[in-house]
Design an enzyme around this catalytic site. Structure first.
Site: not given
Ligand SMILES: [Zn+2]
Length: 238
Positions: A75-76, A29, A235, A176, A100, A125, A47, A102
């Site tokens: 990051s890649s 992530g 809210y 993905h 991002h 919402d 990594g 997974h």
């Protein structure tokens, strides 16, 4: 004096939220924080485990993809972030952070290549419309820069489906996983990643209980969206 100090800190804080919210294991992530005035973003280095990260390990990249500060490789997924900042920001959307992951439920919906209908008010919402899912990335463009083309795929999906990234801060990339963003900060992008995971989880249970479940009627969607985001929002505390 480090002119990127606060941007790096913002990106760092947001990145370490990823394991805190159980949104990724290992290094699956990444989060970036964007400074529209300097036209640069700070992103997680490639990594590096979350518990080894420091604010100073964040990498600063400009909108042409050049690393302008930092000693580690970014990051890649940096090129995907870069395309989204460049295209969405130029199209007038306020976008200050991208995440991002997974995370399992959102990734499962992405692998099933299913847009997520508004089944209930939890979803309404945060977005009054279906969460989009892209097509698979095409064979032709994967010959180019895969991560950059993933960004282009997201941008094209929003254009084709007439979605405004200002109001729909989430997308599933087919096969993905999810990308989310925030108008206010990188922290908000992570918040949306956590919300998306929960929405996907609840939608999955909804369909398990009733495979024919229908989306929420429009009048209820409107009430929930507008009480949180409309001109007369009620809210929260004010
Ligand atoms: Zn990924």
């Amino acid at each position: 004096m480090d002119i990127y100090k606060s941007l790096k800190e913002e990106a760092y804080e947001a990145n370490i939220e990823i394991p805190h919210r159980n949104l990724a294991i290992y290094t699956w992530g990444n989060v970036s924080a964007f400074d529209p005035e300097k036209s640069v973003f700070a992103i997680k280095p490639s990594g590096v485990d979350y518990d080894k990260l420091k604010p100073d390990s964040m990498v600063i990249v400009d909108l042409d993809g050049k690393v302008v500060a930092g000693s580690l490789n970014p990051s890649s997924d940096t090129e995907t972030h870069r395309v989204l900042y460049r295209e969405f920001f130029q199209a007038g959307a306020d976008i200050r952070g991208i995440t991002h992951t997974h995370s399992p439920y959102a990734t499962a919906w992405a692998q099933a290549r299913r847009p997520v209908p508004v089944f209930g008010t939890t979803h309404a919402d945060y977005g009054a419309e279906t969460i989009p899912c892209t097509e698979y990335i095409s064979k032709d463009v994967t010959k180019n820069n895969y991560e950059e083309e993933t960004g282009n795929l997201i941008v094209d999906t929003f254009k084709k489906q007439n979605k405004n990234p200002q109001y729909m801060p989430m997308v599933l990339v087919a096969g993905h996983g999810p990308f989310t963003w925030g108008r206010q900060s990188a922290a908000q992008a992570v918040y949306h990643a956590a919300v998306l995971e929960e929405i996907c989880k609840i939608a999955h249970f909804t369909l398990a209980l009733n495979p024919h479940a229908a989306p929420l009627p429009d009048h209820i969607i409107r009430i929930h969206w507008e009480r949180k985001h409309g001109p007369d929002a009620t809210y929260g505390q004010r």
